[in-house]
Write a protein that holds these residues in place. Structure first.
Motif, PDB file in Angstrom:
ATOM      1  N   PRO A 189      -0.115 -13.011  -5.969  1.00 16.27           N
ATOM      2  CA  PRO A 189      -0.509 -11.837  -5.178  1.00 16.27           C
ATOM      3  C   PRO A 189       0.658 -10.889  -4.901  1.00 16.27           C
ATOM      4  O   PRO A 189       0.454  -9.692  -4.683  1.00 16.27           O
ATOM      5  CB  PRO A 189      -1.017 -12.439  -3.853  1.00 16.27           C
ATOM      6  CG  PRO A 189      -1.365 -13.833  -4.163  1.00 16.27           C
ATOM      7  CD  PRO A 189      -0.426 -14.271  -5.247  1.00 16.27           C
ATOM      8  N   LEU A 233      -7.969 -13.790  -7.461  1.00 19.54           N
ATOM      9  CA  LEU A 233      -6.861 -14.570  -6.905  1.00 19.54           C
ATOM     10  C   LEU A 233      -7.304 -15.384  -5.681  1.00 19.54           C
ATOM     11  O   LEU A 233      -6.792 -16.479  -5.455  1.00 19.54           O
ATOM     12  CB  LEU A 233      -5.707 -13.639  -6.501  1.00 19.54           C
ATOM     13  CG  LEU A 233      -4.813 -13.129  -7.619  1.00 19.54           C
ATOM     14  CD1 LEU A 233      -3.717 -12.247  -7.038  1.00 19.54           C
ATOM     15  CD2 LEU A 233      -4.208 -14.275  -8.401  1.00 19.54           C
ATOM     16  N   ILE A 234      -8.238 -14.839  -4.913  1.00 20.14           N
ATOM     17  CA  ILE A 234      -8.736 -15.592  -3.756  1.00 20.14           C
ATOM     18  C   ILE A 234      -9.372 -16.887  -4.248  1.00 20.14           C
ATOM     19  O   ILE A 234      -9.100 -17.964  -3.723  1.00 20.14           O
ATOM     20  CB  ILE A 234      -9.759 -14.761  -2.951  1.00 20.14           C
ATOM     21  CG1 ILE A 234      -9.125 -13.463  -2.462  1.00 20.14           C
ATOM     22  CG2 ILE A 234     -10.310 -15.576  -1.778  1.00 20.14           C
ATOM     23  CD1 ILE A 234     -10.080 -12.541  -1.723  1.00 20.14           C
ATOM     24  N   VAL A 292      -8.171 -20.877  -3.629  1.00 25.05           N
ATOM     25  CA  VAL A 292      -9.031 -21.956  -3.126  1.00 25.05           C
ATOM     26  C   VAL A 292      -9.016 -23.122  -4.104  1.00 25.05           C
ATOM     27  O   VAL A 292      -8.871 -24.286  -3.710  1.00 25.05           O
ATOM     28  CB  VAL A 292     -10.469 -21.439  -2.911  1.00 25.05           C
ATOM     29  CG1 VAL A 292     -11.399 -22.590  -2.574  1.00 25.05           C
ATOM     30  CG2 VAL A 292     -10.496 -20.397  -1.815  1.00 25.05           C
ATOM     31  N   TYR A 310      -0.752  -6.725 -11.870  1.00 26.91           N
ATOM     32  CA  TYR A 310      -2.173  -6.358 -11.811  1.00 26.91           C
ATOM     33  C   TYR A 310      -2.431  -4.918 -11.379  1.00 26.91           C
ATOM     34  O   TYR A 310      -3.578  -4.531 -11.180  1.00 26.91           O
ATOM     35  CB  TYR A 310      -2.929  -7.342 -10.902  1.00 26.91           C
ATOM     36  CG  TYR A 310      -2.428  -7.435  -9.467  1.00 26.91           C
ATOM     37  CD1 TYR A 310      -2.816  -6.500  -8.524  1.00 26.91           C
ATOM     38  CD2 TYR A 310      -1.590  -8.473  -9.057  1.00 26.91           C
ATOM     39  CE1 TYR A 310      -2.375  -6.587  -7.215  1.00 26.91           C
ATOM     40  CE2 TYR A 310      -1.153  -8.566  -7.745  1.00 26.91           C
ATOM     41  CZ  TYR A 310      -1.545  -7.627  -6.825  1.00 26.91           C
ATOM     42  OH  TYR A 310      -1.113  -7.713  -5.523  1.00 26.91           O
ATOM     43  N   GLN A 315      -7.576  -9.167  -7.772  1.00 21.82           N
ATOM     44  CA  GLN A 315      -7.197  -9.683  -6.450  1.00 21.82           C
ATOM     45  C   GLN A 315      -8.312 -10.530  -5.838  1.00 21.82           C
ATOM     46  O   GLN A 315      -8.046 -11.520  -5.153  1.00 21.82           O
ATOM     47  CB  GLN A 315      -6.792  -8.541  -5.523  1.00 21.82           C
ATOM     48  CG  GLN A 315      -5.502  -7.886  -5.989  1.00 21.82           C
ATOM     49  CD  GLN A 315      -4.980  -6.855  -5.017  1.00 21.82           C
ATOM     50  OE1 GLN A 315      -4.529  -7.170  -3.935  1.00 21.82           O
ATOM     51  NE2 GLN A 315      -5.061  -5.592  -5.415  1.00 21.82           N
ATOM     52  N   PHE A 316      -9.568 -10.146  -6.124  1.00 19.56           N
ATOM     53  CA  PHE A 316     -10.668 -11.020  -5.684  1.00 19.56           C
ATOM     54  C   PHE A 316     -10.590 -12.362  -6.413  1.00 19.56           C
ATOM     55  O   PHE A 316     -10.805 -13.418  -5.825  1.00 19.56           O
ATOM     56  CB  PHE A 316     -12.022 -10.345  -5.943  1.00 19.56           C
ATOM     57  CG  PHE A 316     -12.395  -9.346  -4.887  1.00 19.56           C
ATOM     58  CD1 PHE A 316     -12.761  -9.760  -3.617  1.00 19.56           C
ATOM     59  CD2 PHE A 316     -12.379  -7.991  -5.155  1.00 19.56           C
ATOM     60  CE1 PHE A 316     -13.093  -8.847  -2.636  1.00 19.56           C
ATOM     61  CE2 PHE A 316     -12.709  -7.062  -4.180  1.00 19.56           C
ATOM     62  CZ  PHE A 316     -13.068  -7.489  -2.913  1.00 19.56           C
ATOM     63  N   TYR A 346      -8.590  -4.301  -8.541  1.00 21.00           N
ATOM     64  CA  TYR A 346      -9.441  -4.846  -7.477  1.00 21.00           C
ATOM     65  C   TYR A 346     -10.019  -6.204  -7.841  1.00 21.00           C
ATOM     66  O   TYR A 346      -9.926  -7.149  -7.070  1.00 21.00           O
ATOM     67  CB  TYR A 346     -10.541  -3.842  -7.122  1.00 21.00           C
ATOM     68  CG  TYR A 346      -9.974  -2.662  -6.383  1.00 21.00           C
ATOM     69  CD1 TYR A 346      -9.673  -2.760  -5.027  1.00 21.00           C
ATOM     70  CD2 TYR A 346      -9.676  -1.468  -7.038  1.00 21.00           C
ATOM     71  CE1 TYR A 346      -9.106  -1.701  -4.336  1.00 21.00           C
ATOM     72  CE2 TYR A 346      -9.110  -0.398  -6.352  1.00 21.00           C
ATOM     73  CZ  TYR A 346      -8.825  -0.530  -5.000  1.00 21.00           C
ATOM     74  OH  TYR A 346      -8.254   0.508  -4.330  1.00 21.00           O
ATOM     75  N   ALA A 357      -0.455 -19.296  -5.754  1.00 22.34           N
ATOM     76  CA  ALA A 357      -1.222 -18.596  -4.718  1.00 22.34           C
ATOM     77  C   ALA A 357      -0.327 -17.724  -3.853  1.00 22.34           C
ATOM     78  O   ALA A 357      -0.797 -16.830  -3.158  1.00 22.34           O
ATOM     79  CB  ALA A 357      -1.969 -19.592  -3.836  1.00 22.34           C
ATOM     80  N   VAL A 358       0.984 -17.977  -3.896  1.00 27.55           N
ATOM     81  CA  VAL A 358       1.915 -17.129  -3.152  1.00 27.55           C
ATOM     82  C   VAL A 358       2.526 -16.080  -4.083  1.00 27.55           C
ATOM     83  O   VAL A 358       2.626 -14.899  -3.735  1.00 27.55           O
ATOM     84  CB  VAL A 358       3.032 -17.983  -2.504  1.00 27.55           C
ATOM     85  CG1 VAL A 358       4.075 -17.092  -1.849  1.00 27.55           C
ATOM     86  CG2 VAL A 358       2.442 -18.940  -1.482  1.00 27.55           C
TER      87      VAL A 358
END
Lengths: 95, 547
Positions: free
Chosen positions: A25, A51-52, A56, A31, A48-49, A45, A21-22
């Motif tokens: 991104p 990755l959110i 989680v 990407y 990256q969504f 795009y 998670a670090v």
């Protein structure tokens, strides 16, 4: 196994879980591209969504591991494993 | 005074603003404590917020109105690195998950209200604590000012305001909004933004979800939007090829060119590291009732990041919808006005303005806490009682807000934006003292102070030297990595030097056996949780319904 090993092992596992998670991104070249598209969104795009969501999904197991790691840490530092149940201490009861 | 204002939009806007005002004052009674005359109550809301409240409060704190205006504006303007706000708000949560529960524990054990309190207790160094406190105040002030800039943009698009050349008369509506904010922050403390955050975030979620589902369907779908924007940017770049080559204009792009990838990554990392060093995020975190609340929120808060990403893309939607504004910051409010029916536009405008009030309140409280604990109590009145502390903080919260207001109204907006840019560079320089201090006492207090000073000075000097097509100084957050052509975020460079100085001097000072002061904390303090001695629930009245 001592509580020290126990806590340390859990913390390494937590860090390992959170690492993607670090790192992902920040790994922009991975990407920074147009294709493949998803629902009209360029890869850059929607990845990256995604990755959110991944972050989680990784944080949830890390949360449960941290509960145990915290307990081990507390015992190692001379605190009762669970707060609010002072063993011979004059502490406040959790309400 | 009011012309071209849509009556319905204005009515809805005023109604929601009034609701929030009532809530702000009523908050003093919410989860009521015996009295508000201590910093634990006024400045940290009783330290008793559960997962649900903390989610709204910290969310409202981190994702500010200015973010909601500025991030889509950078995409609208074709800045290739503008979307870094998304990776930034992904990276920040694992860091919060790991570091902040320790800060929470030690702060509860010792009654620390600010990060500078912790530094004082850990390193026994008043100069270092003062440096941390001043940096926090300095970095927060322009941040508050930017919330006003965000509000101003919305009011402009709504057509509220006058054409008077007198700055006071011209911005009367902004002034009124701010007086109201100042009054309820003064009377309710951190409870006011916590309660208002419910309204604010509910409105923001509704508005953004409607905006990203409804508007694209009206203008041909996301694929069409990206195609239109890409074609538009390519057109701009070929029309202005000469100016771009001469450095008088910046090329536009939808994603970073290869050369900008490090800029993108370093902006994300630097901002993530800086974010939870800001006094207002620490205030939000310390107001929670247990360690688990923080960790749970590290898993829940990314919902806001998703929202932020969608919102950022509205900058592209505005382009595809044919929104033409000179100031890119107006693009999204303008999009709302053109695409939504008047009443929903009113809701959207209210959401953004209220969205500015929440962080502005928390930031002013955080700055006031710093002043009170680490300057007033540390240097002016060392015997201050809890009541004196609370009174001092309330007054300073007013002062801070009016300072920010005068800042925005009397000075230029660009000045506020420049200072905010510097704020990120500055606040990151406090990280070694705080985060490393959470794990080890190895760093020497004087080495940390020297590292901080060097980082502050170099970061400021680097930022001063950045030119942009419109500004000679403070033109952007990026400089070339020394000796290369790769651009990186100034804050990261300054932070690197800060660390090197800190480590080298620590080795030297330890070898010279310079006095390292007395550490107030014990290893077990970093693991204390709700229920441990000294970490009792501070709230003593009505058990709240939500916690």
């Amino acid at each position: 196994m001592t509580s020290r090993d126990h806590g340390a092992r859990r913390w390494s596992l937590i860090c390992l879980l959170l690492l993607p998670a670090v790192v992902l991104p920040l790994w922009v070249s991975l990407y920074d591209r147009e294709d493949p598209k998803l629902f009209g969104f360029p890869f850059y795009y929607w990845f990256q969504f995604a990755l959110i969501l991944l972050a989680v999904a990784l944080t949830l197991p890390a949360y449960f591991l941290a509960l145990g790691a915290d307990r081990a840490d507390r015992v190692r530092h001379g605190l009762p494993a669970e707060p609010g149940r002072p063993e011979g201490r004059d502490g406040g009861e959790a309400r | 005074m009011i012309d071209h204002v849509d009556g319905v939009a204005f009515g809805v806007f005023i109604f929601l603003f009034l609701v929030v005002t009532v809530l702000g004052f009523a908050a003093a009674r919410w989860r009521r404590a015996k009295d508000l005359d201590s910093l634990d109550e006024w400045g940290l809301g009783g330290r008793g917020f559960g997962t649900f409240i903390a989610w709204f409060l910290i969310g409202g704190d981190i994702y500010t109105a200015y973010t909601f205006i500025a991030v889509p504006a950078t995409l609208y303007a074709g800045s290739a690195v503008g979307f870094f706000a998304v990776p930034y708000t992904i990276v920040v949560y694992p860091l919060i998950f790991l570091f902040l529960p320790r800060l929470w524990s030690v702060s509860h054990r010792h009654g620390y209200v600010t990060p500078a309190d912790f530094v004082q207790g850990r390193y026994d160094s008043r100069p270092l604590a003062l440096a941390i406190a001043l940096t926090g105040i300095l970095a927060t002030m322009p941040y508050i000012a930017l919330q006003l800039v965000g509000m101003q943009v919305v009011l402009e698009v709504m057509g509220i305001g006058t054409d008077s050349s007198n700055w006071f008369v011209k911005d009367l509506p902004l002034f009124i909004a701010f007086v109201v904010l100042a009054a309820y922050t003064y009377s309710s403390g951190l409870r006011a933004p916590a309660l208002i955050a419910f309204v604010k975030d509910t409105l923001i979620y509704i508005v953004i979800l409607v905006a990203v589902l409804y508007i694209p369907s009206q203008i041909g779908g996301w694929g069409h939007i990206f195609d239109t924007v890409t074609a538009g940017f390519a057109d701009f770049n070929s029309t202005n090829a000469d100016a771009i080559a001469a450095g008088e204009a910046s090329p536009k792009a939808t994603m970073p060119p290869e050369a900008a990838q490090w800029a993108y990554a370093s902006l994300a990392l630097g901002s993530a590291l800086a974010l939870f060093m800001y006094p207002h995020s620490v205030t939000g975190v310390l107001s929670t009732r247990s360690r688990s609340v923080i960790r749970r929120n590290a898993a829940l808060l990314p919902a806001y990041s998703f929202l932020l990403g969608l919102l950022a893309l509205l900058g592209f939607v505005a382009i595809a919808a044919g929104v033409k504004v000179d100031n890119p910051q107006q693009s999204v409010p303008q999009l709302f006005e053109e695409q939504f029916s008047p009443w929903f536009a009113g809701v959207a405008f209210a959401a953004i303005v209220i969205g500015a009030l929440v962080p502005a309140a928390i930031m002013s409280i955080a700055a006031a806490n710093l002043w009170t604990r680490n300057i007033y109590k540390a240097f002016i009145n060392r015997a201050a009682t809890h009541a004196q502390e609370a009174r001092q903080a309330k007054l300073v919260s007013l002062l801070v807000k009016f300072g920010a207001l005068v800042f925005v109204l009397a000075l230029s907006k660009d000045f506020a934006i420049n200072l905010q840019l510097l704020g990120g560079v500055w606040i990151l320089q406090t990280l070694p003292a705080i985060v490393i201090g959470l794990y080890t006492r190895w760093m020497h207090r004087w080495a940390l102070l020297a590292g901080w000073a060097v980082g502050m000075a170099w970061g400021t000097w680097l930022a001063y030297g950045v030119k942009s097509p419109v500004q000679d100084h403070f033109g952007g957050p990026l400089v070339n990595l020394p000796g290369t052509e790769t651009k990186v975020y100034i804050a990261i460079l300054a932070f690197g030097l800060n660390l090197v100085v800190g480590v080298v001097l620590t080795v030297v000072l330890r070898a010279m056996k310079v006095d390292e002061g007395v550490d107030q904390t014990r290893p077990q303090d970093f693991h204390a949780d709700l229920g441990d001695p000294g970490v009792e629930e501070e709230l003593d009245a009505e058990t709240p319904a939500h916690a």
